[in-house]
Motif scaffolding. Structure first.
Motif, PDB file in Angstrom:
ATOM      1  N   SER A 103     -49.278  20.600 -37.040  1.00 16.34           N
ATOM      2  CA  SER A 103     -49.770  19.858 -38.196  1.00 16.34           C
ATOM      3  C   SER A 103     -49.454  18.375 -38.102  1.00 16.34           C
ATOM      4  O   SER A 103     -50.094  17.544 -38.768  1.00 16.34           O
ATOM      5  CB  SER A 103     -49.183  20.441 -39.489  1.00 16.34           C
ATOM      6  OG  SER A 103     -47.784  20.278 -39.540  1.00 16.34           O
ATOM      7  N   SER A 185     -43.637  25.519 -41.744  1.00 17.50           N
ATOM      8  CA  SER A 185     -44.367  26.739 -41.426  1.00 17.50           C
ATOM      9  C   SER A 185     -43.739  27.955 -42.094  1.00 17.50           C
ATOM     10  O   SER A 185     -44.428  28.937 -42.365  1.00 17.50           O
ATOM     11  CB  SER A 185     -44.429  26.933 -39.908  1.00 17.50           C
ATOM     12  OG  SER A 185     -45.190  25.908 -39.311  1.00 17.50           O
ATOM     13  N   GLU A 198     -53.490  27.881 -46.594  1.00 19.64           N
ATOM     14  CA  GLU A 198     -53.235  26.484 -46.234  1.00 19.64           C
ATOM     15  C   GLU A 198     -53.542  25.529 -47.390  1.00 19.64           C
ATOM     16  O   GLU A 198     -52.946  24.464 -47.493  1.00 19.64           O
ATOM     17  CB  GLU A 198     -54.078  26.081 -45.012  1.00 19.64           C
ATOM     18  CG  GLU A 198     -53.782  26.867 -43.763  1.00 19.64           C
ATOM     19  CD  GLU A 198     -54.642  28.128 -43.621  1.00 19.64           C
ATOM     20  OE1 GLU A 198     -54.731  28.656 -42.505  1.00 19.64           O
ATOM     21  OE2 GLU A 198     -55.228  28.558 -44.635  1.00 19.64           O
ATOM     22  N   VAL A 264     -46.792  33.332 -39.933  1.00 19.00           N
ATOM     23  CA  VAL A 264     -47.714  32.352 -39.384  1.00 19.00           C
ATOM     24  C   VAL A 264     -47.380  32.119 -37.922  1.00 19.00           C
ATOM     25  O   VAL A 264     -46.215  31.988 -37.546  1.00 19.00           O
ATOM     26  CB  VAL A 264     -47.676  31.031 -40.178  1.00 19.00           C
ATOM     27  CG1 VAL A 264     -46.291  30.418 -40.161  1.00 19.00           C
ATOM     28  CG2 VAL A 264     -48.689  30.031 -39.635  1.00 19.00           C
ATOM     29  N   SER A 266     -47.985  29.445 -35.051  1.00 20.77           N
ATOM     30  CA  SER A 266     -48.384  28.059 -34.873  1.00 20.77           C
ATOM     31  C   SER A 266     -47.896  27.597 -33.511  1.00 20.77           C
ATOM     32  O   SER A 266     -47.664  28.417 -32.626  1.00 20.77           O
ATOM     33  CB  SER A 266     -47.814  27.197 -36.003  1.00 20.77           C
ATOM     34  OG  SER A 266     -48.333  25.895 -35.963  1.00 20.77           O
ATOM     35  N   VAL A 333     -53.017  29.434 -38.185  1.00 24.41           N
ATOM     36  CA  VAL A 333     -53.612  28.556 -39.190  1.00 24.41           C
ATOM     37  C   VAL A 333     -55.120  28.506 -38.973  1.00 24.41           C
ATOM     38  O   VAL A 333     -55.592  28.358 -37.849  1.00 24.41           O
ATOM     39  CB  VAL A 333     -53.001  27.142 -39.082  1.00 24.41           C
ATOM     40  CG1 VAL A 333     -53.733  26.161 -39.978  1.00 24.41           C
ATOM     41  CG2 VAL A 333     -51.514  27.186 -39.425  1.00 24.41           C
ATOM     42  N   TRP A 339     -54.195  22.318 -44.018  1.00 26.26           N
ATOM     43  CA  TRP A 339     -52.769  22.419 -43.708  1.00 26.26           C
ATOM     44  C   TRP A 339     -52.159  21.038 -43.510  1.00 26.26           C
ATOM     45  O   TRP A 339     -51.028  20.776 -43.938  1.00 26.26           O
ATOM     46  CB  TRP A 339     -52.566  23.296 -42.482  1.00 26.26           C
ATOM     47  CG  TRP A 339     -51.164  23.464 -41.983  1.00 26.26           C
ATOM     48  CD1 TRP A 339     -50.764  23.455 -40.683  1.00 26.26           C
ATOM     49  CD2 TRP A 339     -49.966  23.685 -42.751  1.00 26.26           C
ATOM     50  NE1 TRP A 339     -49.406  23.648 -40.595  1.00 26.26           N
ATOM     51  CE2 TRP A 339     -48.894  23.796 -41.858  1.00 26.26           C
ATOM     52  CE3 TRP A 339     -49.717  23.789 -44.119  1.00 26.26           C
ATOM     53  CZ2 TRP A 339     -47.574  24.000 -42.261  1.00 26.26           C
ATOM     54  CZ3 TRP A 339     -48.404  24.000 -44.536  1.00 26.26           C
ATOM     55  CH2 TRP A 339     -47.348  24.108 -43.607  1.00 26.26           C
TER      56      TRP A 339
END
Length: 359
Positions: A103, A185, A198, A264, A266, A333, A339
């Protein structure tokens, strides 16, 4: 360092990377032989947020030293701090490369602190895991897990879901929300488990607000030192960090589980400083991280390589990871723009909706 062995290793890696270039028809930003020569002339690469204990970065730095003679130093810091450092130093930069949560990749680009570089394995990296111009690219993925101190939390109380967290008597730590991608997260994972997404982190924030009201939200950093000292009872962490810390401290003293209701998945992306004092060494570091050898190093540190579909992990490395079935309800995501916006708002939301209840 044995010069003969180093030269052979360098030639082997160069040949392997060259083969990958031909096979994938990927376009590297710089000829590899020229890049290697330029990096060796610079002689070092300095990083932020890429410490030895995280995702087995130590082996990558050791390999870059052994194969190319690159010296290295890291200063550990959060994703937000890395970007702030790049921006604050500007043309007087002291570091070359960083590793930030996905992110934060677009944030770094919007702040104008990065420069692009596409490694020769570019075509084997999923589109969602890279900036189209090469300003950031994921090296590995992680999934939010619970790390449970079995000596402090009775077996019948050990959480297996986010719903379990609010029913226990133990404290729960997740780190610096608003600054660290791991902590951010963790909030998103809690939101997933409670009907959010998100665009809507409120269900996750409410879970931690309830823990704060109960006096069970720990503000301790879930670092290996604090875990080893017994200052953290249950931590929310990336699976690769939790498994690594467990094995370093005492494999039998901790449980590591992926929450069964939701989590999640990521990842972390390298960003190269726009004003890097050693730009070619930084590019070579990214090249190596995305090579087979670099990807194996990350897997050795319990992180899932971003090129996993194109790799066959050695059995001894694969055996260190959690069973695949634990990841059944973990998801990546889906709305990165949402997000990114939510992550920007998290610092103020965490203060006004969670910490206000801290006892």
């Amino acid at each position: 360092m044995n010069p003969t062995r180093s030269s052979l290793l360098q030639l082997t890696l160069t040949a392997a990377l060259g083969t990958a270039l031909l096979a994938s028809q990927a376009q590297a930003d710089t000829d590899l032989s020229e890049l290697i020569a330029a990096a060796q002339e610079e002689g070092r690469v300095d990083s932020v947020g890429m410490p030895d204990s995280w995702a087995n970065w130590k082996d990558t730095w050791a390999d870059l030293h052994e194969q190319y003679g690159l010296e290295h130093m890291d200063t550990d810091m959060s994703s937000a701090e890395e970007i702030a450092k790049f921006k604050a130093e500007g043309e007087n930069a002291t570091v070359d490369i960083g590793d930030v949560g996905i992110s934060f990749g677009p944030i770094a680009v919007s702040e104008g602190v990065t420069q692009p570089y596409k490694p020769t394995t570019w075509e084997e990296i999923p589109d969602w895991a890279k900036d189209e111009d090469g300003h950031w690219v994921l090296g590995y993925t992680g999934t939010i897990a619970f790390m449970i101190n079995k000596q402090l939390v009775p077996e019948e109380e050990r959480p297996r879901t986010f719903a379990d967290l609010v029913e226990g008597d133990y404290s729960v730590a997740l780190g610096a929300v608003g600054q660290a991608a791991q902590a951010n997260s963790s909030v998103l994972a809690a939101a997933y488990a409670n009907g959010g997404d998100e665009n809507n982190l409120l269900p996750g924030l409410e879970l931690f607000a309830e823990l704060a009201r109960q006096g069970r939200l720990s503000l301790a950093d879930p670092s290996i030192a604090n875990l080893e000292k017994g200052e953290v009872e249950v931590a929310l962490m990336w699976d690769f960090n939790a498994l690594n810390y467990r094995d370093q401290i005492n494999r039998d003293a901790f449980d590591v589980v992926i929450p069964a209701d939701a989590s999640v998945t990521s990842g972390y992306a390298t960003i190269i400083n726009k004003h890097a004092p050693h730009p070619n060494a930084a590019k070579l570091a990214r090249e190596f991280i995305l090579s087979d050898e670099g990807q194996f190093n990350l897997a050795e540190g319990y992180a899932r390589p971003i090129r996993a579909e194109h790799l066959t992990l050695p059995e001894e490395i694969a055996a260190k990871l959690l069973p695949n079935e634990q990841y059944a309800n973990a998801r990546a995501v889906e709305d990165f723009d949402a997000w990114e916006m939510s992550a920007r708002q998290l610092p103020s939301q965490w203060q006004s909706q969670v910490l206000i209840h801290q006892q």
